[in-house]
Write a protein that holds these residues in place. Structure first.
Motif, PDB file in Angstrom:
ATOM      1  N   ASN A   1       0.841  -1.196   0.000  1.00  0.00           N
ATOM      2  CA  ASN A   1       0.000   0.000   0.000  1.00  0.00           C
ATOM      3  C   ASN A   1       0.878   1.248   0.000  1.00  0.00           C
ATOM      4  O   ASN A   1       2.110   1.174   0.156  1.00  0.00           O
ATOM      5  N   ARG A   2       0.237   2.377  -0.179  1.00  0.00           N
ATOM      6  CA  ARG A   2       0.959   3.634  -0.333  1.00  0.00           C
ATOM      7  C   ARG A   2       1.752   3.995   0.915  1.00  0.00           C
ATOM      8  O   ARG A   2       2.887   4.481   0.831  1.00  0.00           O
ATOM      9  N   GLU A   3       1.178   3.789   2.100  1.00  0.00           N
ATOM     10  CA  GLU A   3       1.869   4.137   3.332  1.00  0.00           C
ATOM     11  C   GLU A   3       3.177   3.376   3.461  1.00  0.00           C
ATOM     12  O   GLU A   3       4.217   3.939   3.826  1.00  0.00           O
ATOM     13  N   GLN A   4       3.153   2.093   3.120  1.00  0.00           N
ATOM     14  CA  GLN A   4       4.373   1.297   3.200  1.00  0.00           C
ATOM     15  C   GLN A   4       5.398   1.746   2.160  1.00  0.00           C
ATOM     16  O   GLN A   4       6.606   1.703   2.405  1.00  0.00           O
TER      17      GLN A   4
ATOM     18  N   LEU B   1       5.775   4.852   1.121  1.00  0.00           N
ATOM     19  CA  LEU B   1       6.360   6.087   1.624  1.00  0.00           C
ATOM     20  C   LEU B   1       7.353   5.804   2.748  1.00  0.00           C
ATOM     21  O   LEU B   1       8.345   6.527   2.918  1.00  0.00           O
ATOM     22  N   GLN B   2       7.113   4.738   3.525  1.00  0.00           N
ATOM     23  CA  GLN B   2       8.085   4.330   4.536  1.00  0.00           C
ATOM     24  C   GLN B   2       9.398   3.918   3.878  1.00  0.00           C
ATOM     25  O   GLN B   2      10.484   4.278   4.334  1.00  0.00           O
TER      26      GLN B   2
ATOM     27  N   ALA C   1      -5.485   7.005  -0.604  1.00  0.00           N
ATOM     28  CA  ALA C   1      -4.936   6.673   0.711  1.00  0.00           C
ATOM     29  C   ALA C   1      -4.179   5.347   0.683  1.00  0.00           C
ATOM     30  O   ALA C   1      -3.266   5.128   1.491  1.00  0.00           O
ATOM     31  N   THR C   2      -4.535   4.465  -0.247  1.00  0.00           N
ATOM     32  CA  THR C   2      -3.913   3.146  -0.270  1.00  0.00           C
ATOM     33  C   THR C   2      -3.058   2.901  -1.504  1.00  0.00           C
ATOM     34  O   THR C   2      -2.176   2.045  -1.484  1.00  0.00           O
TER      35      THR C   2
ATOM     36  N   GLU D   1       4.524   9.269  -7.872  1.00  0.00           N
ATOM     37  CA  GLU D   1       5.117   8.859  -6.596  1.00  0.00           C
ATOM     38  C   GLU D   1       5.976   7.609  -6.776  1.00  0.00           C
ATOM     39  O   GLU D   1       7.083   7.513  -6.233  1.00  0.00           O
TER      40      GLU D   1
END
Length: 454
Positions: A217-220, A222-223, A250-251, A257
């Motif tokens: 997912n997107r959050e991972q 960006l991590q 959000a996901t 990106e």
């Protein structure tokens, strides 16, 4: 190298118009990011055995430098589609500019909005007799033995050059997971061999004592962008990524990106890198006659190119933007300047029935005539909704590719060599010359050794 799958010349013209109209301008005067590049050429897209190409033979051309048969990847035309034995003959295999870069000590990676095992990205690493052999189950279903002819996902994880790619970002979790395993969003895998290739990818990197990160997912993602591990695998959907206009931001990351993360990861290699970035869903939207989705996906590719141009110095980084093949969307009629690019023409047919400025020669958008007149598509109950289909002349379940030339845009070292009308298979050889890798290294050496002339 940026690839707009199915990004025909009419698609470019319509997309730039939509870009301007979204900003409140007439639109026709607008410019996509790569249309500002100093060099523009055209590429011929036919396959060895087909006048109209697909994304497999074209990937072999623009990534491996050889024309091939329809449906085959990383093979010469000596290998017919579906011939497992022929695909295993070393003489029938061709290698990609990504492999040439790796062999020279550079790094390499792929980014796509399709499955990472789909035809276009597979051209960077696979040798396969049928583009549909994305998992072992597909190989078996075709009557071939996956032990003799490994599927595309297996090649990406376990074979050179895919197993050395530092960045792999896109969709396609299902091709890496067993049938009895569900992914993070509840979709089952497709593999019949019981193997979890995501876990095998992680284990391979651990054996190399390398840092690695898997993101779904997107959050991972960006991590990972904050920590920049040695190896990055991101699979954000079971199949293809969702269309930009239908996604959950959000996901799911944007193509820009994904591109930025890939460049930041690969740019750590002081010798340089090769990155393949595909806006793959332009093609899918065209196949379904969903013109607004196709144009929006083109704008997403433009945004990704713009981000790359900001991150990379023109003096030492070559950017090439092209398409694999055309589609049969027509940009037609006599609409006034600034007329709605997604609306009907100012003109009408000889029966006085409106027609769209953007329509298709064939596809699922066909409406059968009632009597002697064409139906008025502007009266459809879902007219102009996101998945409303523009008119198509010949009824087909899926709109076809077109045989027209595609544009090539270039910026950076050796960009001027992409001018003129080129064979699509010339593109990676020019890139190799610019980077001094593969066969291009010998040309670079010869050029540098040549005496200077007054």
């Amino acid at each position: 190298m940026f690839l707009g799958d199915g990004m025909s010349l009419p698609t470019l013209a319509a997309a730039r118009t939509l870009l301007g109209q979204r900003a409140g301008r007439p639109g026709e005067e607008s410019q996509l990011s790569f249309e500002a590049f100093p060099t523009v050429g055209l590429a011929k897209t036919y396959c060895v055995d087909s006048q109209i190409p697909d994304s497999a033979c074209t990937a072999t051309a623009y990534l491996c430098g050889a024309k091939a048969n329809l449906g085959t990847i990383g093979l010469t035309a000596a290998a017919p589609r579906g011939d497992c034995a022929a695909s295993q003959r070393r003489a029938n295999r061709v290698h990609s500019v990504a492999a040439w870069a790796l062999d020279d000590g550079r790094d390499a990676g792929i980014v796509t909005t399709t499955r990472v095992t789909h035809a276009s990205p597979a051209g960077a690493y696979a040798h396969v007799a049928d583009r549909d052999w994305e998992s072992d189950a597909a190989v078996r279903a075709a009557g071939a033995d996956p032990r003799q002819c490994p599927d595309i996902a297996h090649q990406l994880v376990h074979s050179h050059p895919g197993n050395r790619f530092k960045v792999i970002l896109g969709g396609g979790r299902r091709e890496f997971l067993p049938e009895h395993v569900e992914d993070e969003e509840g979709a089952p895998g497709l593999r019949a061999d019981g193997r979890n290739l995501i876990e095998e990818w992680q284990a391979d990197k651990a054996r190399r004592n390398a840092t690695y990160h898997y993101a779904w997912n997107r959050e991972q993602l960006l991590q990972a962008n904050a920590t920049l591990p040695d190896y990055l695998l991101g699979l954000f959907e079971s199949s293809h990524l969702r269309y930009n206009l239908e996604t959950d931001p959000a996901t799911e990351p944007t193509l820009a990106e994904l591109t930025e993360v890939a460049i930041r990861s690969l740019a750590r290699n002081e010798r340089g890198f090769f990155l393949f970035v595909e806006g793959g869903r332009i093609d899918h939207a065209h196949h379904d006659n969903h013109v607004e989705l196709a144009l929006d996906e083109t704008l997403e590719l433009s945004a990704a190119v713009a981000r790359a141009a900001e991150l990379l110095d023109e003096r030492d980084s070559l950017l090439v933007v092209t398409a694999d093949h055309a589609h049969v969307m027509a940009f037609n009629g006599y609409t006034h300047r600034g007329g709605d690019i997604l609306g009907p023409s100012d003109d009408a047919d000889s029966d006085g029935v409106p027609y769209m400025t953007l329509s298709y020669a064939n596809g699922p958008g066909h409406r059968r005539a009632e009597g002697s007149k064409r139906p008025d598509v502007t009266q459809d109950a879902d007219y102009r909704e996101l998945r409303w289909r523009s008119h198509a002349d010949a009824p087909l379940a899926s709109e076809t590719h077109g045989g027209k030339d595609v544009a090539v845009f270039a910026r950076g070292p050796a960009a001027e060599l992409f001018a003129g009308v080129l064979q699509q298979s010339q593109l990676p050889h020019i890139m190799a010359y610019a980077a001094c890798v593969g066969d291009g290294a010998r040309l670079c050496d010869a050029h540098s050794a040549a005496p200077e002339r007054d």
